[in-house]
Design an enzyme around this catalytic site. Structure first.
Site, mmCIF file in Angstrom:
data_model
loop_
_atom_site.group_PDB
_atom_site.id
_atom_site.type_symbol
_atom_site.label_atom_id
_atom_site.label_comp_id
_atom_site.label_asym_id
_atom_site.label_seq_id
_atom_site.Cartn_x
_atom_site.Cartn_y
_atom_site.Cartn_z
ATOM 1 N N TRP A 74 0.590 -1.553 0.241
ATOM 2 C CA TRP A 74 0.129 0.207 -0.605
ATOM 3 C C TRP A 74 0.930 1.437 0.147
ATOM 4 O O TRP A 74 1.781 1.094 1.275
ATOM 5 C CB TRP A 74 -0.782 0.184 0.824
ATOM 6 N N HIS A 515 -28.981 22.664 9.473
ATOM 7 C CA HIS A 515 -27.571 23.586 9.669
ATOM 8 C C HIS A 515 -26.817 23.955 8.552
ATOM 9 O O HIS A 515 -25.818 24.149 8.988
ATOM 10 C CB HIS A 515 -27.431 23.119 11.434
#
Length: 618
Positions: A74, A515
């Site tokens: 990785w 919101h």
């Protein structure tokens, strides 16, 4: 991040190294490679891409030898390429090394080595290691001494395995990255994780930081960095080789979704009886002195921690969940009445371990909630609670989330039984308990918890998520909302969706929709709303706010909630249960929704781009 496999023993090494790499590919699949000690030195083959690409390259090459190392990567330093793939070698190919972790001082070491005439062919931090070893060999050191000298120069985190020409041995060490020893009849192994060699042996030795291991024909030796012998106990893991195989399934993720009833039974087994909750680490009364709890975790484990903190607060215990990558550098105040709970599937997550170490330096007590016996977190915490979910290979966590939440629900009940926490203001704890009972139908009893596996199986067998994934495949965005225990489930549902579909998905507290996020809602925004049987009228009000903007609504909630079913466009029912457990059942529907949405898009479900299973770098 990254997977290491090493092998020393009778017979050919290559086949077993490749099996190990395939079993470790969930830890990284940018590139893969092997190095085998052959008659005339070390033979290396490595390729960019998944292990299948390496397999194809090896069809035309035979790497004979009984000693070797392998790696699946990785990427951290340098993009995926043949040159950046491991193993890395010195200029003469005498030394080959594989590495998991990050060497923080590699740039200064590289400059130093270049000044000595060493040539570098990759962009990785790892390549400094074989050159450091080669320099020591040139100075007359033997291989083990050279390896120790080289690793003594490294700063950062690493698990390393090395082979050297003319020696039938593997040299290895760990510092901040996992490494486990497997003891077989005809061969011994080293790997980043047990599934790498589970087909060959179930006897393991969990190595600790700064252990140095030598595998050779005589067996294995473990010493400290100073060379002093170390005795580490061998254990038998209770995982079968088939547990880490796909079997009849197309993907590990679907297999692991379907395994949740079994993994939950394993989590719950023996931990409830007629008298209450039975936890070996916490005998009755042992939690009574705890006044507040801090959870530290990352990713899916963080969402499980949020769920657990909600359950504790409802029992009168002040609890909060913090992202481990923030807590490690900005911890909250802790006292000797604080319990810090590190939630980590692997027990090796770097950020969570860093937080655990900060907590261990404070007056607080620490607990690891993990899946892996012998993991670093389990060893370093004061106590450990194992979730017993079995191996999980799919990068997108599924069954481990369910088992983490179930384990935390059991722990929350033990807190309540022990009377832990503090009084809120002037209200006695007895009134708090009464208030909670009035909103949750008397709380979670042992029988309800024991029914979880059967309830999850009902959801697993429900095929409606597949139809909805197809029906809404053309949406621009997917918003997941919930409140109470439904909020962390909404976050987890969005995480699963974005991880494996690569589509835009976000999770919100239901009340937060108005919101800000409502500005993004259009008729092409699918709203997935989690209902738990508690405060559902408020969540339904938030749903209608989005519905009035043209957004299609998928509700997930109790079977008996006819008002909600009638109000939404589509409904995924869950068996009626305690509201505190309903989020766990709803989560299974969200896992299936993400899975089928990714399947429609032909994504790499088990290996989503840029991600890996065990994040062992900060």
């Amino acid at each position: 991040m990254c997977g290491i496999i090493a092998r020393v023993g009778d017979g050919d090494a290559l086949a077993e190294l490749m099996t190990g790499l395939r079993n470790l590919e969930y830890r990284g699949y940018d590139s893969a490679g092997v190095a085998v000690r052959c008659e005339d030195g070390i033979d290396v083959c490595k390729r960019e891409g998944e292990t299948d690409v390496l397999d194809a390259a090896l069809v035309e090459r035979h790497l004979p030898g009984s000693v070797g190392i392998g790696h699946t990567r990785w990427s951290t330093h340098g993009p995926p390429s043949d040159a950046n793939a491991h193993p890395h070698t010195d200029d003469d190919g005498r030394v080959a090394v594989v590495h998991n972790g990050i060497i923080r001082n590699y740039e200064s070491l590289r400059r130093e080595l270049r000044e000595d005439g060493h040539r570098f062919t990759s962009e990785t931090d790892t390549e400094v290691v074989p050159h450091l070893v080669a320099r020591e060999l040139d100075a007359g050191a033997d291989a083990e001494t050279a390896f120790r000298a080289a690793t003594d120069r490294l700063e950062g985190s690493y698990a390393l395995a090395m082979v050297v020409a003319d020696e039938d041995a593997v040299y290895a060490t760990r510092h901040g990255s996992p490494l486990v020893l497997g003891l077989g009849d005809d061969a011994n192994y080293l790997a980043s994780d047990v599934p790498a060699f589970l087909e060959f042996t179930d006897r393991v030795v969990y190595l600790e930081d700064d252990d140095v291991v030598v595998l050779d024909d005589a067996g294995y030796r473990i010493t400290t960095t100073a060379g002093d012998p170390v005795d580490r106990e061998a254990e038998t893991v209770d995982w079968a080789a088939g547990d880490a195989q796909k079997g009849v399934y197309s993907h590990f993720m679907r297999k692991e979704i379907d395994e949740q009833p079994t993994s939950l039974r394993q989590t719950i087994e023996g931990r409830t009886d007629s008298t209450g909750t039975v936890l070996d680490a916490f005998p009755p009364g042992s939690l009574a002195s705890i006044e507040n709890v801090v959870f530290v975790a990352c990713g899916t484990s963080y969402h499980a921690a949020m769920y657990g903190s909600t359950l504790l607060r409802r029992r009168g215990v002040p609890a909060t969940a913090m992202r481990a990558n923030e807590f490690a550098h900005d911890p909250m105040p802790m006292s000797d009445r604080t319990l810090v709970i590190a939630v980590t599937q692997s027990g090796e997550t770097a950020d969570t371990l860093a937080s655990l170490r900060v907590a261990n330096e404070s007056p607080a007590s620490t607990l690891a909630v993990t899946n892996v016996v012998g993991s670093t977190a389990a060893r370093e915490a004061d106590d450990a609670m194992f979730i017993r979910a079995g191996p999980e290979v799919g990068v997108a966590a599924t069954k481990t989330f369910s088992s983490q939440v179930a384990a935390l629900a059991l722990l929350a009940d033990r807190f309540e039984e022990d009377g832990a926490g503090i009084e809120f203001g002037r209200e006695p704890r007895s009134k708090q308990a009464t208030a909670r009972a009035s909103t949750t139908d008397g709380g979670v009893d042992a029988g309800t918890i024991r029914s979880l596996p059967d309830d999850v199986e009902t959801v697993v067998n429900d095929g409606r998520a597949a139809r909805l994934a197809k029906q809404y495949a053309d949406a621009d965005s997917y918003f997941f909302i919930g409140r109470g225990v439904g909020y962390p489930v909404a976050l987890e549902g969005a995480l699963k969706f974005k991880e494996i579909t690569y589509e835009h998905a976000e999770g919100f507290a239901a009340g937060e929709l108005k919101h800000g996020p409502l500005a993004l809602v259009t008729p092409s925004t699918v709203i997935v709303a989690v209902f738990t049987g508690q405060d559902d009228d408020r969540t339904l009000h938030n749903v209608r706010e989005a519905q009035s903007r043209g957004a299609p609504i998928i509700g997930v909630g109790p079977e008996s909630a006819t008002e909600i079913r009638d109000a939404v466009d589509e409904y995924l029912p869950i068996p009626d249960t305690d509201p505190e457990l309903a989020g766990m059942l709803a989560n299974v529907h969200l896992q299936l929704l993400a899975y089928h949405a990714a399947e429609i898009r032909d994504r790499a479900i088990d290996k989503p781009r840029n991600l890996a299973k065990s994040v062992t770098v900060e």
